[in-house]
Scaffold this active site. Structure first.
Site, PDB file in Angstrom:
ATOM      1  N   GLY A 184      34.512  43.989  37.108  1.00  0.00           N
ATOM      2  CA  GLY A 184      33.561  44.721  37.949  1.00  0.00           C
ATOM      3  C   GLY A 184      34.120  46.070  38.381  1.00  0.00           C
ATOM      4  O   GLY A 184      33.403  47.077  38.406  1.00  0.00           O
ATOM      5  N   CYS A 185      35.397  46.087  38.721  1.00  0.00           N
ATOM      6  CA  CYS A 185      36.032  47.335  39.173  1.00  0.00           C
ATOM      7  C   CYS A 185      36.137  48.331  38.021  1.00  0.00           C
ATOM      8  O   CYS A 185      35.923  49.533  38.213  1.00  0.00           O
ATOM      9  CB  CYS A 185      37.401  47.037  39.774  1.00  0.00           C
ATOM     10  SG  CYS A 185      37.285  45.937  41.217  1.00  0.00           S
TER      11      CYS A 185
END
Length: 155
Positions: free
Chosen positions: A45-46
């Site tokens: 996600g990052c």
């Protein structure tokens, strides 16, 4: 230091960042500033969020907007992460969680049934005068950067 509030000036801060920089909010007056907090370097996600900011950097730059990513990872890890993904913006190391507390993004989270304190993915838009104009908490990555870009355009 109390936490930030919408439509109020963000207290000045300084923090260590990639490129051997010390980021001071006061030095960024006259520019819009997007600060996004993310849990950890090199996680799916990052990575996707950072890539979306990177891929829209031209539009942010044209709108005189500085992008800053913040996590609790160390500077060496940030340098490697920034280089690996070719991020054109700086990453702030907040190991002491001073910025995390200022922006109130450390919360109790659950991962695989275990509870821990961690960064809740959040983004903040500060205008040219240093006033917090918009905040997004508990961010879902798909479409988020485009929403932030629209908010910058509306300033």
């Amino acid at each position: 230091m109390s936490s930030v509030e919408l439509n109020q000036p963000v207290p000045d801060f300084e923090a260590p960042a990639t490129g051997d920089q010390t980021i001071r909010l006061a030095d960024l007056r006259g520019k819009n500033v997007v600060i996004y907090f993310y849990p950890k370097n090199n996680t799916p996600g990052c990575n996707a969020e950072g890539e979306a900011f990177r891929d829209n950097m031209k539009e942010f730059t044209e709108l005189d907007t500085e992008i800053l990513g913040v996590s609790r990872d160390g500077l060496r890890a940030h340098e490697n992460y920034r280089q690996k993904f070719e991020f054109p913006f700086h990453l702030i190391s907040d190991k002491e969680e001073e910025l995390c507390r200022l922006f109130d993004v450390i919360k109790l989270k659950k991962l695989y049934g275990k509870e821990h304190m961690g960064i809740v993915r959040s983004t903040f838009l500060i205008d040219r005068d240093g006033v917090l104009r918009q905040e997004w908490r508990g961010v879902k990555v798909p479409g988020h950067v485009e929403e932030v870009l629209e908010a910058v355009k509306a300033l």
